[in-house]
Write a protein that holds these residues in place. Structure first.
Motif, PDB file in Angstrom:
ATOM      1  N   GLN A  30     -25.890  -4.203  -5.660  1.00 53.75           N
ATOM      2  CA  GLN A  30     -25.910  -5.239  -4.627  1.00 53.75           C
ATOM      3  C   GLN A  30     -25.580  -4.643  -3.266  1.00 53.75           C
ATOM      4  O   GLN A  30     -26.187  -4.995  -2.255  1.00 53.75           O
ATOM      5  CB  GLN A  30     -24.924  -6.353  -4.966  1.00 53.75           C
ATOM      6  N   LYS A  31     -24.602  -3.741  -3.228  1.00 58.05           N
ATOM      7  CA  LYS A  31     -24.231  -3.095  -1.972  1.00 58.05           C
ATOM      8  C   LYS A  31     -25.378  -2.241  -1.439  1.00 58.05           C
ATOM      9  O   LYS A  31     -25.664  -2.240  -0.245  1.00 58.05           O
ATOM     10  CB  LYS A  31     -22.988  -2.230  -2.154  1.00 58.05           C
ATOM     11  N   MET A  32     -26.030  -1.500  -2.329  1.00 52.17           N
ATOM     12  CA  MET A  32     -27.151  -0.658  -1.902  1.00 52.17           C
ATOM     13  C   MET A  32     -28.288  -1.521  -1.366  1.00 52.17           C
ATOM     14  O   MET A  32     -28.906  -1.190  -0.362  1.00 52.17           O
ATOM     15  CB  MET A  32     -27.651   0.205  -3.069  1.00 52.17           C
ATOM     16  N   ARG A  37     -31.406  -3.413   3.210  1.00 48.71           N
ATOM     17  CA  ARG A  37     -31.898  -4.569   3.975  1.00 48.71           C
ATOM     18  C   ARG A  37     -31.480  -4.446   5.433  1.00 48.71           C
ATOM     19  O   ARG A  37     -32.285  -4.667   6.335  1.00 48.71           O
ATOM     20  CB  ARG A  37     -31.347  -5.874   3.383  1.00 48.71           C
ATOM     21  N   GLN A  38     -30.207  -4.099   5.659  1.00 51.04           N
ATOM     22  CA  GLN A  38     -29.727  -3.917   7.024  1.00 51.04           C
ATOM     23  C   GLN A  38     -30.459  -2.763   7.711  1.00 51.04           C
ATOM     24  O   GLN A  38     -30.859  -2.861   8.869  1.00 51.04           O
ATOM     25  CB  GLN A  38     -28.222  -3.644   7.049  1.00 51.04           C
ATOM     26  N   LEU A  39     -30.617  -1.680   7.005  1.00 49.06           N
ATOM     27  CA  LEU A  39     -31.287  -0.506   7.554  1.00 49.06           C
ATOM     28  C   LEU A  39     -32.736  -0.831   7.913  1.00 49.06           C
ATOM     29  O   LEU A  39     -33.236  -0.410   8.955  1.00 49.06           O
ATOM     30  CB  LEU A  39     -31.225   0.645   6.547  1.00 49.06           C
ATOM     31  N   LYS A  52     -23.740   6.187  11.457  1.00 49.53           N
ATOM     32  CA  LYS A  52     -22.424   6.715  11.821  1.00 49.53           C
ATOM     33  C   LYS A  52     -21.318   5.717  11.495  1.00 49.53           C
ATOM     34  O   LYS A  52     -20.236   6.099  11.069  1.00 49.53           O
ATOM     35  CB  LYS A  52     -22.372   7.058  13.313  1.00 49.53           C
ATOM     36  N   LYS A  53     -21.595   4.431  11.726  1.00 47.58           N
ATOM     37  CA  LYS A  53     -20.588   3.402  11.436  1.00 47.58           C
ATOM     38  C   LYS A  53     -20.454   3.140   9.947  1.00 47.58           C
ATOM     39  O   LYS A  53     -19.370   2.866   9.449  1.00 47.58           O
ATOM     40  CB  LYS A  53     -20.949   2.085  12.148  1.00 47.58           C
ATOM     41  N   THR A  54     -21.571   3.218   9.231  1.00 44.14           N
ATOM     42  CA  THR A  54     -21.591   2.832   7.827  1.00 44.14           C
ATOM     43  C   THR A  54     -21.147   3.956   6.890  1.00 44.14           C
ATOM     44  O   THR A  54     -20.366   3.738   5.976  1.00 44.14           O
ATOM     45  CB  THR A  54     -23.004   2.376   7.426  1.00 44.14           C
TER      46      THR A  54
END
Length: 115
Positions: A30-32, A37-39, A52-54
């Motif tokens: 789920q995290k991946m 999705r965000q990427l 860098k933040k993630t």
């Protein structure tokens, strides 16, 4: 009887307050999925800052520790034979990746008649 216990027994919703629902963390798949999705929603110029933040040292350590704990609970503490198979697979994959460039060079040399 103690009045507080009677109140708890008469009102089941009150009982839930004493035993709050255990918060579950999202599973690694789920995290991946959320990560990709965000990427995927970013513009190309925003990707390096997002990464860098993630992807940080703290996140990597935390994820490795959680993975190790879950692996230990699932396989080692249950007495499963699966860790032996996992180790064998890891050794095979490492050997294959390590030797592959040399084998590929030999293959190309043989194709061109240099071998």
């Amino acid at each position: 009887k103690i009045p507080q216990i009677e109140l708890i027994l008469k009102t089941p919703t009150r009982c839930l307050a004493l035993f709050p629902k255990k918060e579950t963390t999202p599973s690694p798949p789920q995290k991946m999925s959320a990560f990709f999705r965000q990427l995927g929603s970013l513009k190309v110029k925003e990707v390096p800052e997002f990464l860098k933040k993630t992807i940080t040292k703290e996140n990597a350590i935390e994820n490795f520790q959680r993975y190790s704990k879950e692996y230990r609970e699932k396989y080692i503490q249950t007495g499963s034979i699966a860790p032996v198979y996992h180790a064998m697979g890891a050794v095979f994959a490492t050997a294959y990746v390590t030797v592959w460039p040399t084998e590929y060079r030999h293959f190309k040399a043989q194709q061109s008649g240099e071998h």
